[in-house]
Design a protein around this motif. Structure first.
Motif, PDB file in Angstrom:
ATOM      1  N   THR A  73       2.685   2.482   3.676  1.00  0.00           N
ATOM      2  CA  THR A  73       3.067   3.825   4.085  1.00  0.00           C
ATOM      3  C   THR A  73       2.299   4.174   5.364  1.00  0.00           C
ATOM      4  O   THR A  73       1.292   3.543   5.685  1.00  0.00           O
ATOM      5  CB  THR A  73       2.758   4.835   2.971  1.00  0.00           C
ATOM      6  OG1 THR A  73       1.437   4.589   2.457  1.00  0.00           O
ATOM      7  CG2 THR A  73       3.761   4.730   1.839  1.00  0.00           C
ATOM      8  N   PRO A  74       2.740   5.196   6.126  1.00  0.00           N
ATOM      9  CA  PRO A  74       2.140   5.485   7.438  1.00  0.00           C
ATOM     10  C   PRO A  74       0.874   6.330   7.342  1.00  0.00           C
ATOM     11  O   PRO A  74       0.866   7.521   7.674  1.00  0.00           O
ATOM     12  CB  PRO A  74       3.267   6.229   8.166  1.00  0.00           C
ATOM     13  CG  PRO A  74       3.998   6.941   7.077  1.00  0.00           C
ATOM     14  CD  PRO A  74       3.945   6.024   5.876  1.00  0.00           C
ATOM     15  N   LEU A  79       0.866  -1.177   0.000  1.00  0.00           N
ATOM     16  CA  LEU A  79       0.000   0.000   0.000  1.00  0.00           C
ATOM     17  C   LEU A  79       0.901   1.224   0.000  1.00  0.00           C
ATOM     18  O   LEU A  79       1.824   1.320   0.820  1.00  0.00           O
ATOM     19  CB  LEU A  79      -0.905   0.008   1.232  1.00  0.00           C
ATOM     20  CG  LEU A  79      -1.950   1.122   1.281  1.00  0.00           C
ATOM     21  CD1 LEU A  79      -3.085   0.839   0.298  1.00  0.00           C
ATOM     22  CD2 LEU A  79      -2.529   1.271   2.694  1.00  0.00           C
ATOM     23  N   THR A  80       0.644   2.166  -0.923  1.00  0.00           N
ATOM     24  CA  THR A  80       1.481   3.369  -1.030  1.00  0.00           C
ATOM     25  C   THR A  80       0.663   4.648  -0.868  1.00  0.00           C
ATOM     26  O   THR A  80       1.065   5.714  -1.326  1.00  0.00           O
ATOM     27  CB  THR A  80       2.198   3.400  -2.398  1.00  0.00           C
ATOM     28  OG1 THR A  80       1.214   3.300  -3.449  1.00  0.00           O
ATOM     29  CG2 THR A  80       3.184   2.266  -2.522  1.00  0.00           C
ATOM     30  N   SER A  81      -0.475   4.562  -0.202  1.00  0.00           N
ATOM     31  CA  SER A  81      -1.370   5.711  -0.081  1.00  0.00           C
ATOM     32  C   SER A  81      -0.699   6.871   0.645  1.00  0.00           C
ATOM     33  O   SER A  81       0.151   6.679   1.525  1.00  0.00           O
ATOM     34  CB  SER A  81      -2.644   5.310   0.655  1.00  0.00           C
ATOM     35  OG  SER A  81      -3.391   4.386  -0.107  1.00  0.00           O
ATOM     36  N   VAL A  82      -1.151   8.066   0.285  1.00  0.00           N
ATOM     37  CA  VAL A  82      -0.559   9.277   0.849  1.00  0.00           C
ATOM     38  C   VAL A  82      -1.500   9.966   1.829  1.00  0.00           C
ATOM     39  O   VAL A  82      -1.076  10.759   2.662  1.00  0.00           O
ATOM     40  CB  VAL A  82      -0.135  10.238  -0.277  1.00  0.00           C
ATOM     41  CG1 VAL A  82      -1.341  10.787  -1.028  1.00  0.00           C
ATOM     42  CG2 VAL A  82       0.730  11.366   0.249  1.00  0.00           C
ATOM     43  N   PHE A  83      -2.801   9.684   1.772  1.00  0.00           N
ATOM     44  CA  PHE A  83      -3.768  10.270   2.699  1.00  0.00           C
ATOM     45  C   PHE A  83      -5.044   9.449   2.644  1.00  0.00           C
ATOM     46  O   PHE A  83      -5.206   8.548   1.823  1.00  0.00           O
ATOM     47  CB  PHE A  83      -4.070  11.737   2.353  1.00  0.00           C
ATOM     48  CG  PHE A  83      -4.711  11.930   1.001  1.00  0.00           C
ATOM     49  CD1 PHE A  83      -6.087  11.808   0.829  1.00  0.00           C
ATOM     50  CD2 PHE A  83      -3.948  12.255  -0.118  1.00  0.00           C
ATOM     51  CE1 PHE A  83      -6.673  11.980  -0.423  1.00  0.00           C
ATOM     52  CE2 PHE A  83      -4.528  12.429  -1.366  1.00  0.00           C
ATOM     53  CZ  PHE A  83      -5.899  12.295  -1.513  1.00  0.00           C
ATOM     54  N   GLY A  84      -5.965   9.740   3.539  1.00  0.00           N
ATOM     55  CA  GLY A  84      -7.334   9.232   3.431  1.00  0.00           C
ATOM     56  C   GLY A  84      -7.611   7.861   4.001  1.00  0.00           C
ATOM     57  O   GLY A  84      -8.742   7.571   4.391  1.00  0.00           O
ATOM     58  N   GLU A  85      -6.617   6.994   4.054  1.00  0.00           N
ATOM     59  CA  GLU A  85      -6.869   5.637   4.525  1.00  0.00           C
ATOM     60  C   GLU A  85      -7.260   5.637   6.008  1.00  0.00           C
ATOM     61  O   GLU A  85      -6.806   6.468   6.791  1.00  0.00           O
ATOM     62  CB  GLU A  85      -5.631   4.760   4.345  1.00  0.00           C
ATOM     63  CG  GLU A  85      -5.151   4.625   2.920  1.00  0.00           C
ATOM     64  CD  GLU A  85      -6.032   3.712   2.069  1.00  0.00           C
ATOM     65  OE1 GLU A  85      -7.057   3.210   2.577  1.00  0.00           O
ATOM     66  OE2 GLU A  85      -5.676   3.508   0.894  1.00  0.00           O
ATOM     67  N   ALA A  86      -8.073   4.660   6.379  1.00  0.00           N
ATOM     68  CA  ALA A  86      -8.410   4.459   7.787  1.00  0.00           C
ATOM     69  C   ALA A  86      -7.917   3.085   8.221  1.00  0.00           C
ATOM     70  O   ALA A  86      -6.958   2.955   8.962  1.00  0.00           O
ATOM     71  CB  ALA A  86      -9.909   4.618   8.011  1.00  0.00           C
ATOM     72  N   ALA A  87      -8.577   2.020   7.727  1.00  0.00           N
ATOM     73  CA  ALA A  87      -8.148   0.643   8.022  1.00  0.00           C
ATOM     74  C   ALA A  87      -8.204  -0.145   6.724  1.00  0.00           C
ATOM     75  O   ALA A  87      -9.179  -0.860   6.471  1.00  0.00           O
ATOM     76  CB  ALA A  87      -9.034   0.011   9.089  1.00  0.00           C
ATOM     77  N   PRO A  88      -7.204  -0.024   5.874  1.00  0.00           N
ATOM     78  CA  PRO A  88      -7.268  -0.580   4.519  1.00  0.00           C
ATOM     79  C   PRO A  88      -7.494  -2.093   4.503  1.00  0.00           C
ATOM     80  O   PRO A  88      -6.720  -2.865   5.084  1.00  0.00           O
ATOM     81  CB  PRO A  88      -5.897  -0.225   3.931  1.00  0.00           C
ATOM     82  CG  PRO A  88      -5.410   0.911   4.750  1.00  0.00           C
ATOM     83  CD  PRO A  88      -5.945   0.684   6.125  1.00  0.00           C
ATOM     84  N   LEU A  89      -8.546  -2.513   3.812  1.00  0.00           N
ATOM     85  CA  LEU A  89      -8.868  -3.933   3.743  1.00  0.00           C
ATOM     86  C   LEU A  89      -7.798  -4.729   3.022  1.00  0.00           C
ATOM     87  O   LEU A  89      -7.567  -5.892   3.337  1.00  0.00           O
ATOM     88  CB  LEU A  89     -10.211  -4.139   3.026  1.00  0.00           C
ATOM     89  CG  LEU A  89     -11.487  -3.976   3.846  1.00  0.00           C
ATOM     90  CD1 LEU A  89     -12.680  -4.303   2.985  1.00  0.00           C
ATOM     91  CD2 LEU A  89     -11.472  -4.840   5.092  1.00  0.00           C
ATOM     92  N   CYS A  90      -7.141  -4.125   2.032  1.00  0.00           N
ATOM     93  CA  CYS A  90      -6.157  -4.883   1.259  1.00  0.00           C
ATOM     94  C   CYS A  90      -5.045  -5.423   2.151  1.00  0.00           C
ATOM     95  O   CYS A  90      -4.566  -6.551   1.940  1.00  0.00           O
ATOM     96  CB  CYS A  90      -5.579  -4.039   0.127  1.00  0.00           C
ATOM     97  SG  CYS A  90      -4.613  -2.605   0.666  1.00  0.00           S
TER      98      CYS A  90
END
Length: 393
Positions: free
Chosen positions: A318-319, A293-304
């Protein structure tokens, strides 16, 4: 129970909510239905029809009635306005329910326009960036101020904290951590794993990284592609699988990202597999050594991260949001440097066998049974009234 969907399209929040609705409906204590505002949406360069969607099909298979207002994102209608016919259909559906659940805050714009229809509403939130949701935060705050909201379910502590800071009363916010069906998401036998790899043209000794995300700025696909370039240069037998809406060669934006990263090394692209939307992610994850996972914002508890880990892939993220909490003891957290991310993928794959026992130990923590119990309790509390008007109109 009536669940309001903005639309049926690929995404973790819809997969999670559908698991909740189908599970509670099957348990028998609650009867559920779903109403979708859109029958067709265009997202991530992909046209997605409700009736083709895996989540829609799962609900129907579970016996959950699903209806729609019939909108399309291509019809040019103002998303903030509803016709009298649409409002009447929505009001009729709400009147048949005791409690309404809103998948994310966007459908609350419809709920707030249903004058004279009083039902407690439970909003289900799956992101940690209310400020990036357009006018949806305003709709959520209006629903809270007018007393429509009985509760707000947050899938992670990061989501709860973000919406509290955005003005949602803390008394409404409850955290119910995400869970998955562990009977579906589980490791497969060595023989099955080899067969699944062979079907994708991947050898038994390859190091495989899976990226399961839609093509969206939040998911930072450019960072993933840049990291994949570093990884494939370092790993001659490495392969990268990209799944999700817009993760196919039909998306010109993805093609542009791949050209930018691999323009001088087209040979590496033979080990990049853009698979698009898949309804069998448990099998894709089962082929992998790493779920990224390389998300930069918005995630909460990613299912992937959860789904991949429960299939035996080591999560590297990413954090963002609660990702660090999810992977603690079973995976790795990186910064946003492509070289660092690629190196961490390699390290994670090398430790897959060592971390196997830890992945097994944490499985009960991610069970959807626990999650369903949490949702059921909140719904029943809302039904009992707890300060909300339940008078039927």
């Amino acid at each position: 129970m009536l669940s309001l969907y903005e639309g049926f399209f690929a995404g973790g929040a819809r997969q999670l909510h559908t698991t909740v609705v189908a599970g509670l409906h099957a348990a028998g204590r609650q009867r559920h239905a779903a109403l979708s505002i859109h029958a067709q949406v265009r997202r991530e360069a992909t046209v997605q029809r409700m009736t083709d969607d895996h989540r829609y099909q799962l609900l129907r298979a579970a016996g959950v009635p699903v209806t729609t207002l019939g909108r399309s994102t291509d019809d040019g209608l103002d998303p903030r306005r509803f016709t009298d016919v649409e409002l009447a259909r929505a009001a009729a559906a709400v009147r048949r329910a005791d409690v309404v659940m809103s998948l994310k805050e966007q459908p609350l714009r419809l709920v707030n326009q249903l004058d004279g229809v009083e039902r407690p509403v439970v909003a289900c939130l799956h992101r940690s960036d209310p400020e990036h949701q357009g006018t949806a935060l305003d709709d959520l705050l209006v629903a809270a101020r007018t007393g429509r909201l009985a509760a707000v379910v947050c899938c992670a502590e990061s989501a709860r904290d973000a919406y509290r800071d955005a003005g949602v009363p803390a008394s409404l916010l409850r955290v119910v951590p995400n869970g998955i069906n562990l009977a579906r998401f589980r490791p497969v036998s060595c023989a099955r794993r080899l067969a699944l790899r062979g079907a994708e043209g991947i050898g038994p000794e390859a190091t495989v990284v899976v990226f399961a995300a839609r093509f969206d700025t939040m998911k930072n696909p450019g960072l993933f592609v840049a990291s994949a370039r570093h990884f494939l240069e370092r790993e001659p037998a490495g392969h990268v699988l990209m799944c999700g809406a817009g993760m196919s060669e039909a998306n010109p934006d993805l093609v542009a990202e791949l050209d930018l990263a691999f323009g001088d090394r087209p040979d590496l692209l033979t080990r990049v597999h853009a698979l698009g939307v898949r309804g069998d992610m448990e099998l894709v994850f089962a082929t992998a050594d790493v779920v990224a996972l390389t998300s930069v914002f918005g995630e909460a508890a990613p299912l992937c991260l959860i789904e991949g880990a429960m299939c035996g892939a080591i999560p590297v993220t990413t954090p963002v949001g609660d990702s660090a909490r999810i992977v603690e003891g079973i995976g790795f957290v990186t910064g946003f440097d492509p070289a660092e991310i690629a190196e961490t993928w390699i390290q994670a794959a090398a430790r897959r066998d060592d971390l196997g026992p830890a992945l097994t130990r944490v499985r009960p923590r991610f069970s959807h049974v626990r999650m369903l119990a949490g949702y059921a309790t909140l719904i029943e509390r809302a039904h009992r009234g707890a300060g909300h008007r339940l008078a039927r109109v």
